[in-house]
Design a protein around this motif. Structure first.
Motif, PDB file in Angstrom:
ATOM      1  N   SER A 247      -0.430  -2.344  -0.769  1.00  0.00           N
ATOM      2  CA  SER A 247       0.573  -2.430   0.299  1.00  0.00           C
ATOM      3  C   SER A 247       0.715  -1.052   0.949  1.00  0.00           C
ATOM      4  O   SER A 247       0.635  -0.022   0.277  1.00  0.00           O
ATOM      5  CB  SER A 247       1.909  -2.873  -0.297  1.00  0.00           C
ATOM      6  N   GLU A 248       0.888  -1.025   2.253  1.00  0.00           N
ATOM      7  CA  GLU A 248       1.030   0.260   2.950  1.00  0.00           C
ATOM      8  C   GLU A 248       2.405   0.865   2.686  1.00  0.00           C
ATOM      9  O   GLU A 248       3.422   0.172   2.706  1.00  0.00           O
ATOM     10  CB  GLU A 248       0.838   0.075   4.458  1.00  0.00           C
ATOM     11  N   VAL A 249       2.420   2.165   2.431  1.00  0.00           N
ATOM     12  CA  VAL A 249       3.681   2.884   2.240  1.00  0.00           C
ATOM     13  C   VAL A 249       4.174   3.339   3.607  1.00  0.00           C
ATOM     14  O   VAL A 249       3.425   3.941   4.383  1.00  0.00           O
ATOM     15  CB  VAL A 249       3.491   4.115   1.314  1.00  0.00           C
ATOM     16  N   LYS A 250       5.415   3.037   3.908  1.00  0.00           N
ATOM     17  CA  LYS A 250       5.972   3.407   5.203  1.00  0.00           C
ATOM     18  C   LYS A 250       5.980   4.920   5.381  1.00  0.00           C
ATOM     19  O   LYS A 250       6.232   5.661   4.432  1.00  0.00           O
ATOM     20  CB  LYS A 250       7.388   2.856   5.345  1.00  0.00           C
ATOM     21  N   ALA A 251       5.713   5.368   6.613  1.00  0.00           N
ATOM     22  CA  ALA A 251       5.631   6.805   6.896  1.00  0.00           C
ATOM     23  C   ALA A 251       6.941   7.525   6.584  1.00  0.00           C
ATOM     24  O   ALA A 251       6.946   8.694   6.167  1.00  0.00           O
ATOM     25  CB  ALA A 251       5.241   7.026   8.355  1.00  0.00           C
ATOM     26  N   ASP A 252       8.060   6.831   6.780  1.00  0.00           N
ATOM     27  CA  ASP A 252       9.363   7.463   6.541  1.00  0.00           C
ATOM     28  C   ASP A 252       9.962   7.059   5.188  1.00  0.00           C
ATOM     29  O   ASP A 252      11.173   7.186   4.982  1.00  0.00           O
ATOM     30  CB  ASP A 252      10.335   7.109   7.666  1.00  0.00           C
ATOM     31  N   ALA A 253       9.111   6.574   4.271  1.00  0.00           N
ATOM     32  CA  ALA A 253       9.615   6.134   2.971  1.00  0.00           C
ATOM     33  C   ALA A 253      10.263   7.287   2.213  1.00  0.00           C
ATOM     34  O   ALA A 253       9.723   8.407   2.167  1.00  0.00           O
ATOM     35  CB  ALA A 253       8.476   5.545   2.138  1.00  0.00           C
ATOM     36  N   GLU A 279       5.607   2.594  -3.079  1.00  0.00           N
ATOM     37  CA  GLU A 279       4.298   3.174  -3.400  1.00  0.00           C
ATOM     38  C   GLU A 279       3.855   2.732  -4.784  1.00  0.00           C
ATOM     39  O   GLU A 279       4.655   2.634  -5.716  1.00  0.00           O
ATOM     40  CB  GLU A 279       4.362   4.699  -3.342  1.00  0.00           C
ATOM     41  N   GLY A 444       9.427  -3.147  -1.397  1.00  0.00           N
ATOM     42  CA  GLY A 444      10.172  -1.896  -1.527  1.00  0.00           C
ATOM     43  C   GLY A 444      10.313  -1.353  -2.929  1.00  0.00           C
ATOM     44  O   GLY A 444      10.927  -0.298  -3.129  1.00  0.00           O
TER      45      GLY A 444
END
Length: 499
Positions: A247-253, A279, A444
């Motif tokens: 799964s892609e980790v959000k840039a603003d995670a 992540e 998440g």
């Protein structure tokens, strides 16, 4: 029937309430061969072995052993006939000496001679150890050899090895294989049950595949490729099963976990680790490299004595697992039999344990709440059971692992640590658990994933931390390519500095 056949099982049928566990299964074993018995959990492997060893009574079929028809009535009866089994969970007495474990219950040997006999037997198995020490003094690999030595020394003609390599490192596996080859040369027939495809091809002469209680076929080891083998085991193409991506980790995670130079005496001397929300961080490294010890520190099972740790930007002092649970951390341990399941409790009761601990035992969940939660996760994880009241000890290994996952998912954790969650389970269940990890990250949840199988670490992870000698030796960031496994091995060996 093959030439030199020592064991013939023909037309074996076993019916349990509501299910036909074996339906006309044939199995033949030659003297002096290693024969792999393969299939997913629930395929019928264990039922067939239990039939051979007198645990399950067959409803139809015949068993011919060493030229005579037999009907074993108990494991002890099967042993007396010359059929011995070494299980994945070592069934010996750790408080007794090695020699006592080999000869316990055999009155024909007096105490003064068993040490000498045991020492000679261990040397035959390429082990020069003190047989007067308690068995608990030695590693799992040595204990496994002691189990095999006991089985062979009672004049077994058939040896059944049920997942014997699941807790061994590569060197220990090679030692076991060396012993298996020696026993094979002496004319012993060996039934080898394993989920490790490479090991099947490394040691076996033939293989028999079961699926859903039916015989798929028996093949010489060179007849099927690994892809063809897996396809026959699960009835699907292997590439379709493992067609998954992290799964892609959000840039603003945000950062879920930040461990800054943490350590504990005799376990991990220094590791820094940050895990973002959503992540999946995989841990690579050899057994004893500090992977499990790091996980235990984060969860409070091994107290941190240096460094500091933050959860969601807040400093935390996790001294025990309860502290971790209250901070949204969940941990599925490496040894599900010893540390995970409570075999005599139901699926429902096993799932409820962590939820109830977090809620507090002075505020018990109602039976209706328990039933609703258990049914929810049985359905979500496709746990194969007629209902939530079935004892967890009666489930297959893959389904037991799913129940442990359900236990921690029910706490709705922020960080889930999975230590060898796919060890000893079949290919289909392994893919289901990997897909579930990735799905949770998409929702998440942060995941730390420990596995000895580098292929699945690479397949599932956004980032890989490589451990060596109790410290972080390197770190690789995805997406990964075909050279990633070689880079990890080089870092483990100290030949490359991790990127």
């Amino acid at each position: 029937m093959p030439d030199n056949c020592i064991l013939e099982m023909r037309g074996i049928e076993i019916q349990f309430p509501g299910v036909k566990a074996l339906d006309g299964v044939d199995f033949f074993l030659r003297a002096g061969e290693v024969h792999a018995l393969l299939g997913e959990n629930g395929a019928g492997k264990s039922t067939l072995i239990k039939c051979l060893t007198g645990v399950n009574k067959k409803d139809a079929g015949t068993i011919i052993f060493d030229g005579k028809e037999i009907s074993p009535t108990s494991p002890q009866n099967a042993i007396a006939m010359g059929i011995s089994t070494v299980f994945q969970e070592i069934n010996l007495c750790p408080n007794l000496t090695v020699a006592e474990n080999i000869f316990v219950g055999r009155k024909e040997f007096k105490r003064k001679v068993i040490n000498k006999r045991a020492q000679e037997l261990m040397k035959r198995f390429h082990l020069d150890i003190d047989v007067t020490r308690p068995l608990s003094y030695y590693s799992t690999a040595v204990q496994q050899m002691v189990s095999i030595a006991r089985a062979v020394d009672i004049q077994a003609k058939v040896l059944i090895l049920d997942e014997p390599t699941s807790s061994l490192d590569e060197n220990e596996v090679q030692l076991l294989f060396s012993v298996m080859r020696d026993l094979k040369a002496e004319g012993l027939g060996i039934i080898f049950i394993t989920h490790f495809l490479d090991q099947i091809y490394a040691i076996s002469d033939r293989m028999t595949i079961l699926r859903n209680g039916h015989l798929v076929g028996t093949y010489d080891i060179g007849e099927l490729t690994k892809f063809e083998l897996v396809s026959k085991m699960i009835g699907k193409d292997m590439e379709a099963i493992f067609d998954m991506h992290p799964s892609e980790v959000k840039a603003d995670a945000s950062t879920m976990l930040n461990a800054d130079h943490i350590g504990a005496p005799g376990a991990v001397h220094d590791i820094s680790l940050a895990v973002k929300q959503g992540e999946l961080v995989g841990f690579g490294g050899l057994l004893g490299s500090g992977r499990t010890e790091t996980a235990e520190m984060i969860f409070g099972a091994n107290h941190i004595t240096k460094g500091k740790m933050e959860i969601k930007g807040k400093a935390v002092d996790i001294k025990k697992p309860f502290d971790a649970i209250m901070n949204g951390i969940a941990f599925c341990p490496e040894d599900r039999k010893r540390d995970g399941i409570i075999g005599d409790l139901s699926i429902r009761e096993n799932i409820m344990l962590a939820v109830q601990a977090r809620k507090g035992f002075l505020h018990p969940l109602s039976r209706q709440e328990q039933n609703e939660l258990a049914d929810k996760y049985i359905k979500a994880l496709a746990i194969a059971t007629p209902d939530a009241e079935k004892k967890i000890g009666e489930l297959s290994g893959g389904n037991q692992q799913k129940v442990i996952l359900a236990r921690w998912m029910a706490t709705q954790p922020d960080l889930l640590i999975l230590d060898e969650p796919t060890r000893g389970i079949d290919v289909g269940a392994k893919a289901e658990i990997q897909r579930l990890m990735i799905q949770m990250c998409g929702d998440g949840v942060s995941v730390i994933f420990i596995s000895s199988e580098l292929e699945e670490v690479i397949r599932c992870s956004n980032r890989i931390v490589i451990m060596r000698d109790g410290a972080k030796a390197g770190e690789l960031v995805g997406p990964f390519d075909g050279n990633t496994q070689n880079r990890i091995l080089q870092i483990i060996a100290g030949e490359e500095v991790g990127a």
